[in-house]
Design a protein around this motif. Structure first.
Motif, PDB file in Angstrom:
ATOM      1  N   VAL A 109       3.568 -20.169  34.783  1.00  0.00           N
ATOM      2  CA  VAL A 109       3.613 -21.466  35.449  1.00  0.00           C
ATOM      3  C   VAL A 109       3.288 -21.298  36.926  1.00  0.00           C
ATOM      4  CG1 VAL A 109       5.328 -22.393  33.839  1.00  0.00           C
ATOM      5  CG2 VAL A 109       6.087 -21.344  35.975  1.00  0.00           C
ATOM      6  N   SER A 110       2.853 -22.383  37.532  1.00  0.00           N
ATOM      7  CA  SER A 110       2.609 -22.380  38.967  1.00  0.00           C
ATOM      8  C   SER A 110       2.888 -23.782  39.492  1.00  0.00           C
ATOM      9  CB  SER A 110       1.166 -21.961  39.275  1.00  0.00           C
ATOM     10  OG  SER A 110       0.971 -21.885  40.677  1.00  0.00           O
ATOM     11  N   ASN A 111       3.712 -23.861  40.510  1.00  0.00           N
ATOM     12  CA  ASN A 111       4.145 -25.141  41.042  1.00  0.00           C
ATOM     13  C   ASN A 111       3.679 -25.286  42.489  1.00  0.00           C
ATOM     14  OD1 ASN A 111       5.829 -27.616  40.974  1.00  0.00           O
ATOM     15  ND2 ASN A 111       7.075 -26.521  42.484  1.00  0.00           N
ATOM     16  N   ALA A 112       2.733 -26.214  42.718  1.00  0.00           N
ATOM     17  CA  ALA A 112       2.268 -26.535  44.067  1.00  0.00           C
ATOM     18  C   ALA A 112       1.820 -25.292  44.836  1.00  0.00           C
ATOM     19  CB  ALA A 112       3.358 -27.282  44.843  1.00  0.00           C
ATOM     20  N   THR A 113       1.038 -24.448  44.170  1.00  0.00           N
ATOM     21  CA  THR A 113       0.556 -23.207  44.780  1.00  0.00           C
ATOM     22  C   THR A 113      -0.960 -23.069  44.718  1.00  0.00           C
ATOM     23  OG1 THR A 113       2.595 -21.979  44.348  1.00  0.00           O
ATOM     24  CG2 THR A 113       0.583 -20.684  44.553  1.00  0.00           C
ATOM     25  N   LEU A 114      -1.568 -23.439  43.605  1.00  0.00           N
ATOM     26  CA  LEU A 114      -2.976 -23.105  43.380  1.00  0.00           C
ATOM     27  C   LEU A 114      -3.913 -23.790  44.364  1.00  0.00           C
ATOM     28  CD1 LEU A 114      -3.188 -22.972  39.482  1.00  0.00           C
ATOM     29  CD2 LEU A 114      -2.676 -21.150  41.131  1.00  0.00           C
ATOM     30  N   GLN A 115      -3.469 -24.866  45.007  1.00  0.00           N
ATOM     31  CA  GLN A 115      -4.315 -25.497  46.030  1.00  0.00           C
ATOM     32  C   GLN A 115      -4.548 -24.583  47.221  1.00  0.00           C
ATOM     33  OE1 GLN A 115      -1.165 -26.277  45.416  1.00  0.00           O
ATOM     34  NE2 GLN A 115      -0.057 -26.719  47.312  1.00  0.00           N
ATOM     35  N   TRP A 116      -3.707 -23.550  47.352  1.00  0.00           N
ATOM     36  CA  TRP A 116      -3.863 -22.569  48.429  1.00  0.00           C
ATOM     37  C   TRP A 116      -4.694 -21.361  47.986  1.00  0.00           C
ATOM     38  CZ3 TRP A 116      -2.518 -24.300  52.995  1.00  0.00           C
ATOM     39  CH2 TRP A 116      -1.460 -25.210  53.121  1.00  0.00           C
ATOM     40  N   VAL A 117      -5.160 -21.351  46.735  1.00  0.00           N
ATOM     41  CA  VAL A 117      -5.832 -20.176  46.166  1.00  0.00           C
ATOM     42  C   VAL A 117      -7.306 -20.507  45.911  1.00  0.00           C
ATOM     43  CG1 VAL A 117      -5.822 -18.482  44.289  1.00  0.00           C
ATOM     44  CG2 VAL A 117      -3.659 -19.500  45.075  1.00  0.00           C
ATOM     45  N   PRO A 118      -8.205 -20.136  46.827  1.00  0.00           N
ATOM     46  CA  PRO A 118      -9.629 -20.392  46.586  1.00  0.00           C
ATOM     47  C   PRO A 118     -10.088 -19.724  45.296  1.00  0.00           C
ATOM     48  CG  PRO A 118      -9.243 -19.724  48.871  1.00  0.00           C
ATOM     49  CD  PRO A 118      -7.960 -19.486  48.131  1.00  0.00           C
ATOM     50  N   GLY A 119     -10.865 -20.457  44.519  1.00  0.00           N
ATOM     51  CA  GLY A 119     -11.369 -19.903  43.275  1.00  0.00           C
ATOM     52  C   GLY A 119     -10.326 -19.759  42.183  1.00  0.00           C
ATOM     53  N   HIS A 120      -9.229 -20.520  42.270  1.00  0.00           N
ATOM     54  CA  HIS A 120      -8.140 -20.298  41.307  1.00  0.00           C
ATOM     55  C   HIS A 120      -8.557 -20.571  39.862  1.00  0.00           C
ATOM     56  CE1 HIS A 120      -7.545 -24.569  42.663  1.00  0.00           C
ATOM     57  NE2 HIS A 120      -7.434 -24.762  41.368  1.00  0.00           N
ATOM     58  N   ALA A 121      -9.494 -21.492  39.650  1.00  0.00           N
ATOM     59  CA  ALA A 121      -9.917 -21.760  38.276  1.00  0.00           C
ATOM     60  C   ALA A 121     -10.594 -20.543  37.652  1.00  0.00           C
ATOM     61  CB  ALA A 121     -10.846 -22.972  38.231  1.00  0.00           C
ATOM     62  N   THR A 173     -11.318 -29.664  51.487  1.00  0.00           N
ATOM     63  CA  THR A 173     -11.247 -30.877  50.671  1.00  0.00           C
ATOM     64  C   THR A 173     -11.543 -30.602  49.197  1.00  0.00           C
ATOM     65  OG1 THR A 173     -13.544 -31.376  51.254  1.00  0.00           O
ATOM     66  CG2 THR A 173     -11.823 -32.397  52.592  1.00  0.00           C
ATOM     67  N   ASP A 174     -12.110 -29.438  48.889  1.00  0.00           N
ATOM     68  CA  ASP A 174     -12.377 -29.087  47.492  1.00  0.00           C
ATOM     69  C   ASP A 174     -11.364 -28.074  46.957  1.00  0.00           C
ATOM     70  OD1 ASP A 174     -13.149 -26.869  48.940  1.00  0.00           O
ATOM     71  OD2 ASP A 174     -15.134 -26.684  48.018  1.00  0.00           O
ATOM     72  N   SER A 175     -10.183 -28.046  47.550  1.00  0.00           N
ATOM     73  CA  SER A 175      -9.186 -27.055  47.137  1.00  0.00           C
ATOM     74  C   SER A 175      -8.570 -27.361  45.784  1.00  0.00           C
ATOM     75  CB  SER A 175      -8.079 -26.955  48.194  1.00  0.00           C
ATOM     76  OG  SER A 175      -7.441 -28.208  48.385  1.00  0.00           O
ATOM     77  N   VAL A 176      -8.730 -28.583  45.295  1.00  0.00           N
ATOM     78  CA  VAL A 176      -8.265 -28.978  43.964  1.00  0.00           C
ATOM     79  C   VAL A 176      -9.435 -29.630  43.244  1.00  0.00           C
ATOM     80  CG1 VAL A 176      -6.740 -30.553  42.700  1.00  0.00           C
ATOM     81  CG2 VAL A 176      -5.840 -29.227  44.625  1.00  0.00           C
ATOM     82  N   HIS A 177      -9.605 -29.296  41.958  1.00  0.00           N
ATOM     83  CA  HIS A 177     -10.701 -29.841  41.168  1.00  0.00           C
ATOM     84  C   HIS A 177     -10.293 -31.153  40.499  1.00  0.00           C
ATOM     85  CE1 HIS A 177     -12.781 -26.104  41.855  1.00  0.00           C
ATOM     86  NE2 HIS A 177     -11.823 -25.404  41.270  1.00  0.00           N
ATOM     87  N   THR A 178     -11.258 -31.779  39.842  1.00  0.00           N
ATOM     88  CA  THR A 178     -10.974 -33.013  39.114  1.00  0.00           C
ATOM     89  C   THR A 178     -10.237 -32.695  37.808  1.00  0.00           C
ATOM     90  OG1 THR A 178     -13.050 -32.952  37.868  1.00  0.00           O
ATOM     91  CG2 THR A 178     -13.076 -34.051  40.023  1.00  0.00           C
ATOM     92  N   PRO A 179      -9.501 -33.660  37.261  1.00  0.00           N
ATOM     93  CA  PRO A 179      -8.840 -33.421  35.972  1.00  0.00           C
ATOM     94  C   PRO A 179      -9.821 -32.980  34.888  1.00  0.00           C
ATOM     95  CG  PRO A 179      -7.985 -35.421  36.987  1.00  0.00           C
ATOM     96  CD  PRO A 179      -9.145 -34.976  37.834  1.00  0.00           C
ATOM     97  N   SER A 180     -10.999 -33.591  34.845  1.00  0.00           N
ATOM     98  CA  SER A 180     -11.960 -33.241  33.794  1.00  0.00           C
ATOM     99  C   SER A 180     -12.450 -31.806  33.954  1.00  0.00           C
ATOM    100  CB  SER A 180     -13.143 -34.214  33.804  1.00  0.00           C
ATOM    101  OG  SER A 180     -13.800 -34.203  35.060  1.00  0.00           O
ATOM    102  N   THR A 181     -12.553 -31.326  35.190  1.00  0.00           N
ATOM    103  CA  THR A 181     -12.967 -29.937  35.418  1.00  0.00           C
ATOM    104  C   THR A 181     -11.931 -28.971  34.867  1.00  0.00           C
ATOM    105  OG1 THR A 181     -14.264 -30.500  37.380  1.00  0.00           O
ATOM    106  CG2 THR A 181     -13.523 -28.221  37.183  1.00  0.00           C
ATOM    107  N   TYR A 182     -10.656 -29.228  35.166  1.00  0.00           N
ATOM    108  CA  TYR A 182      -9.608 -28.352  34.641  1.00  0.00           C
ATOM    109  C   TYR A 182      -9.563 -28.404  33.110  1.00  0.00           C
ATOM    110  CZ  TYR A 182      -7.699 -27.662  39.336  1.00  0.00           C
ATOM    111  OH  TYR A 182      -7.528 -27.317  40.656  1.00  0.00           O
ATOM    112  N   LEU A 183      -9.663 -29.608  32.551  1.00  0.00           N
ATOM    113  CA  LEU A 183      -9.624 -29.737  31.094  1.00  0.00           C
ATOM    114  C   LEU A 183     -10.748 -28.939  30.449  1.00  0.00           C
ATOM    115  CD1 LEU A 183      -8.380 -31.122  28.589  1.00  0.00           C
ATOM    116  CD2 LEU A 183      -9.996 -32.992  28.949  1.00  0.00           C
ATOM    117  N   ASP A 184     -11.938 -29.051  30.986  1.00  0.00           N
ATOM    118  CA  ASP A 184     -13.088 -28.335  30.432  1.00  0.00           C
ATOM    119  C   ASP A 184     -12.907 -26.823  30.545  1.00  0.00           C
ATOM    120  OD1 ASP A 184     -15.984 -28.532  29.443  1.00  0.00           O
ATOM    121  OD2 ASP A 184     -16.195 -27.266  31.228  1.00  0.00           O
TER     122      ASP A 184
END
Length: 270
Positions: A109-121, A173-184
């Protein structure tokens, strides 16, 4: 962007509001593969929400990982050790940009962290490979980089007075992706993925509560960059405070701060 210096005390000033999304995330995680699960919490911070994992899965061995010495010290002091249900809670230094499971986990799990991690996906493949069949990867991130508290911060940091010191230190501003990007991404890695958004209407109390909130999170890179110049730091905070007062006016019952978050639960094929 270099690592900001974190202040556990400031972060915990709004612990109730910050914990709620994690509780909402945990409520959507299905049964785990084993009776005594092994769980990793990436970006555990001061450990106050990591404890919720031991309440949901009392027999679990939970390991909280963070790259902030200040946060880990707080977590170790307040929370490490055996848990009432027969499990255990440990904490260890690690960076989500490079961390790879050393043995199979039932849940990461990760809570309010991945927005700080470039390339996290791009890390999802390694993390999912480290799950047991039927295990889950679950995370939530702030999804409000376009909200006034961030937009005003960026605009101010880009003005002539501040851009030399602050223009490149804030979250992109691109630190978080769209929901559809994560789902895919998650579905293509062989997971049954559930992705959704929620906008919380936080009613904050006290003087300049939105500034107080963001001083514990999104403003940390700016505060870190100005730490060696208290006069400049205070001047920046005053300018930013005045902008926030206009964007988030107070009411008799408090100050309303809308806050959108993005959630994902991905269950690995059994």
């Amino acid at each position: 962007m270099s690592h900001p210096v974190w202040d556990p005390g400031q972060y915990l000033r709004h612990a109730g509001h910050r914990a709620r999304p994690f509780a909402d995330l945990l409520a959507r995680i299905p049964a785990l593969p084993t009776a005594a699960p092994r769980i990793a919490d990436l970006g555990c911070g001061p450990g106050n929400v990591t404890v919720l994992l031991t309440e949901r899965w009392p027999t679990a061995h939970v390991i909280g990982y963070d790259n902030s010495p200040e946060m880990l010290d707080k977590a170790l002091t307040d929370h490490e050790g055996p848990t009432p249900g027969g499990g255990r809670l440990d904490f260890s230094p690690a960076d989500a940009r490079t961390w790879t499971p050393e043995q199979p986990y039932d849940l990461i799990v990760s809570n309010a962290t991945l927005q700080w991690v470039p390339g996290h996906a791009d890390r999802f493949a390694d993390w999912i490979a480290g799950l047991k069949p039927g295990g889950a990867l679950a995370f939530q991130v702030p999804d409000n980089i376009d909200a006034p508290l961030h937009a005003l911060m960026r605009d101010l940091a880009g003005t002539p007075r501040w851009k030399g010191r602050l223009a490149d230190v804030l979250r992109r501003t691109d630190s978080v992706h769209t929901p559809s990007t994560y789902l895919d991404r998650l579905a293509r890695l062989g997971c049954a993925a559930d992705v959704w958004q929620t906008t919380y209407q936080h009613v904050l109390q006290g003087e300049d509560p939105v500034l107080d909130w963001v001083k514990g999170t999104g403003l940390r890179p700016a505060l870190t960059a100005l730490a060696d110049d208290p006069e400049a730091r205070d001047a920046f905070l005053t300018e930013y405070r005045d902008l926030l007062r206009q964007a988030y006016p107070s009411a008799p019952y408090g100050t309303v701060m809308p806050f959108r978050r993005l959630f994902a639960v991905a269950v690995k094929e059994g």
